[in-house]
Design an enzyme around this catalytic site. Structure first.
Site, PDB file in Angstrom:
ATOM      1  N   TYR A  98     -18.654  19.075  29.558  1.00 20.59           N
ATOM      2  CA  TYR A  98     -18.934  18.535  30.898  1.00 20.59           C
ATOM      3  C   TYR A  98     -18.538  19.473  32.024  1.00 20.59           C
ATOM      4  CZ  TYR A  98     -13.980  17.158  30.651  1.00 20.59           C
ATOM      5  OH  TYR A  98     -12.622  17.169  30.492  1.00 20.59           O
ATOM      6  N   GLU A  99     -17.760  20.495  31.711  1.00 17.46           N
ATOM      7  CA  GLU A  99     -17.372  21.448  32.759  1.00 17.46           C
ATOM      8  C   GLU A  99     -18.505  22.436  33.055  1.00 17.46           C
ATOM      9  OE1 GLU A  99     -12.908  22.586  32.684  1.00 17.46           O
ATOM     10  OE2 GLU A  99     -13.397  22.010  30.629  1.00 17.46           O
ATOM     11  N   HIS A 136      -4.735  20.364  31.554  1.00 18.43           N
ATOM     12  CA  HIS A 136      -5.175  21.472  30.698  1.00 18.43           C
ATOM     13  C   HIS A 136      -4.677  22.772  31.295  1.00 18.43           C
ATOM     14  CE1 HIS A 136      -8.099  19.348  28.036  1.00 18.43           C
ATOM     15  NE2 HIS A 136      -7.889  18.431  28.954  1.00 18.43           N
ATOM     16  N   MET A 176     -14.670  13.388  24.431  1.00 16.08           N
ATOM     17  CA  MET A 176     -15.549  14.371  25.085  1.00 16.08           C
ATOM     18  C   MET A 176     -15.276  15.805  24.630  1.00 16.08           C
ATOM     19  SD  MET A 176     -15.121  12.910  28.935  1.00 16.08           S
ATOM     20  CE  MET A 176     -14.896  11.160  29.232  1.00 16.08           C
ATOM     21  N   SER A 177     -14.670  15.958  23.480  1.00 20.48           N
ATOM     22  CA  SER A 177     -14.342  17.327  23.043  1.00 20.48           C
ATOM     23  C   SER A 177     -14.508  17.435  21.534  1.00 20.48           C
ATOM     24  CB  SER A 177     -12.899  17.651  23.437  1.00 20.48           C
ATOM     25  OG  SER A 177     -11.992  16.833  22.713  1.00 20.48           O
ATOM     26  N   HIS A 216      -8.558   8.268  33.995  1.00 22.29           N
ATOM     27  CA  HIS A 216      -7.887   9.443  33.434  1.00 22.29           C
ATOM     28  C   HIS A 216      -6.367   9.261  33.500  1.00 22.29           C
ATOM     29  CE1 HIS A 216      -7.428  13.551  32.112  1.00 22.29           C
ATOM     30  NE2 HIS A 216      -6.744  13.877  33.190  1.00 22.29           N
ATOM     31  N   HIS A 245     -14.596  22.199  28.024  1.00 21.41           N
ATOM     32  CA  HIS A 245     -15.408  21.028  27.702  1.00 21.41           C
ATOM     33  C   HIS A 245     -16.875  21.229  28.071  1.00 21.41           C
ATOM     34  CE1 HIS A 245     -11.310  19.448  28.173  1.00 21.41           C
ATOM     35  NE2 HIS A 245     -11.663  18.565  27.261  1.00 21.41           N
ATOM     36  N   SER A 248      -6.047  16.567  25.895  1.00 16.84           N
ATOM     37  CA  SER A 248      -5.567  16.069  27.194  1.00 16.84           C
ATOM     38  C   SER A 248      -4.193  15.445  27.088  1.00 16.84           C
ATOM     39  CB  SER A 248      -6.483  14.967  27.723  1.00 16.84           C
ATOM     40  OG  SER A 248      -7.671  15.492  28.156  1.00 16.84           O
ATOM     41  N   ASN A 297      -6.599   4.953  25.011  1.00 12.99           N
ATOM     42  CA  ASN A 297      -7.092   3.721  25.655  1.00 12.99           C
ATOM     43  C   ASN A 297      -8.092   3.079  24.700  1.00 12.99           C
ATOM     44  OD1 ASN A 297      -8.655   6.290  26.602  1.00 12.99           O
ATOM     45  ND2 ASN A 297     -10.143   4.620  26.695  1.00 12.99           N
ATOM     46  N   ALA A 341      -7.595  13.432  23.006  1.00 14.72           N
ATOM     47  CA  ALA A 341      -7.383  12.062  23.463  1.00 14.72           C
ATOM     48  C   ALA A 341      -8.724  11.364  23.290  1.00 14.72           C
ATOM     49  CB  ALA A 341      -6.982  12.067  24.927  1.00 14.72           C
TER      50      ALA A 341
HETATM   51  N1  HPA Z   1     -13.976   7.964  26.112  1.00 17.14           N
HETATM   52  C1  HPA Z   1     -14.215   9.289  26.056  1.00 17.14           C
HETATM   53  N2  HPA Z   1     -13.255  10.195  26.080  1.00 17.14           N
HETATM   54  C2  HPA Z   1     -11.990   9.761  26.172  1.00 17.14           C
HETATM   55  C3  HPA Z   1     -11.673   8.409  26.242  1.00 17.14           C
HETATM   56  C4  HPA Z   1     -12.723   7.450  26.217  1.00 17.14           C
HETATM   57  O1  HPA Z   1     -12.525   6.224  26.290  1.00 17.14           O
HETATM   58  N3  HPA Z   1     -10.316   8.323  26.323  1.00 17.14           N
HETATM   59  C5  HPA Z   1      -9.844   9.586  26.294  1.00 17.14           C
HETATM   60  N4  HPA Z   1     -10.854  10.467  26.200  1.00 17.14           N
END
Ligand code: HPA
Length: 273
Positions: free
Chosen positions: A86-87, A62, A212-213, A248, A84, A31, A236, A114
């Site tokens: 989740y998609e 993406h 998440m990947s 996001h 992903h 990301s 983050n 990320a």
């Molecule tokens: N959690 C999950 N996926 C992420 C995060 C997070 O804090 N930051 C960027 N992708």
């Protein structure tokens, strides 16, 4: 032959007709990290929507294409926009990119993402080399019939993050004066960010970053014998660590902020791998 495998051969045939060389290395861009693709020279870009049997990625940040060309003098295949969990993709679609790299002839893959920092010694904007992962929160993306052409049903994961690649990445960081962290990446299903309690649990389990990947792709790499270098950008701090909510937008903002350093780092690694 398995229908999925047959379809993938068709995708690969389409790609091979359009590229100039055998990619030695695959790169998966996370990301907000797509700008690495701007550094690729003599570029050929193939939109997922034009590649036979390819799924299409739709989320912001993406782009959804395979990019081929020279990076640091090496012919690479770059996945800009990944699939992903989740998609809602089928298990076999999530890691189609790395399997494509394998069939095209790549020996290894750099997988970037990320991630949220769980380790409190990390800062937003830090770069973390993935030493290992925790991926048991979601069903395996390799469930279902085994595709023997890629590998055996049961396979090892003890050295999936290649030690030589890690060593090279450490040396390059030192040379460039980048303070890279190292740690364990933990897979979360998404699309929601985690709860503070989930992050506390993850820390107890030994995780340093949440994302998440990556894990489904890394498992597929291990299955088919592709070496892996995993790099997280800590965009983050994970939920509950700081007294603020996650978004996001923040993920993209941090990714943008460190992109110059990140691109230089990956370019330098590619040169040395
Ligand atoms: N959690 C999950 N996926 C992420 C995060 C997070 O804090 N930051 C960027 N992708």
């Amino acid at each position: 032959m398995d229908k999925y495998y047959e379809n993938l051969l068709e995708s690969v045939e389409y790609i091979e007709k359009r590229i100039k060389d055998v990619p030695v290395l695959g790169i998966v861009l996370g990301s907000g990290l797509g700008m690495l693709a701007d550094k690729i020279e003599d570029k050929i870009e193939l939109d997922y929507k034009d590649i036979p049997n390819y799924p299409v990625s739709t989320i912001p940040g993406h782009a959804g294409r395979l990019i081929f060309g020279y990076l640091s003098g090496k012919y690479v295949a770059c996945m800009s926009g990944r699939f992903h969990y989740y998609e809602g993709y089928e298990p076999n679609q999530i890691h189609i990119g790395v399997r494509t790299f394998k069939l095209l002839g790549a020996k290894g893959v750099i997988i970037t993402n990320a991630a949220g920092g769980i380790n409190t010694s990390f800062n937003e904007g830090a770069i973390m080399l993935i030493k290992d992962h925790i991926g048991f929160l979601a069903p395996s993306a390799l469930r279902g019939p085994n595709i023997e052409e890629f590998g055996e049903r049961f396979f090892d994961m003890t050295r999936v993050y290649d030690r030589q690649y890690l060593d090279t990445a450490r040396k390059v960081a030192k040379k460039l004066g980048i303070d890279v962290k190292e740690g364990v990446y933990m897979f979360f299903k998404g699309p929601n960010f985690e709860t503070p309690a989930e992050i506390r649990a993850a820390r107890i389990l030994g995780a340093d970053a949440a994302g998440m990947s990556t894990v489904p792709e890394v498992v597929a790499c291990s299955h088919c014998g592709l070496k892996v270098l995993g790099i997280s950008v800590i965009t983050n701090m994970a939920a509950g660590i700081l007294d603020k909510q996650l978004s996001h937008a923040e993920v993209m903002e941090t990714a943008n902020r460190i992109r110059k350093e990140f691109v230089e780092y990956v370019e330098a690694i590619v040169k040395e791998l």
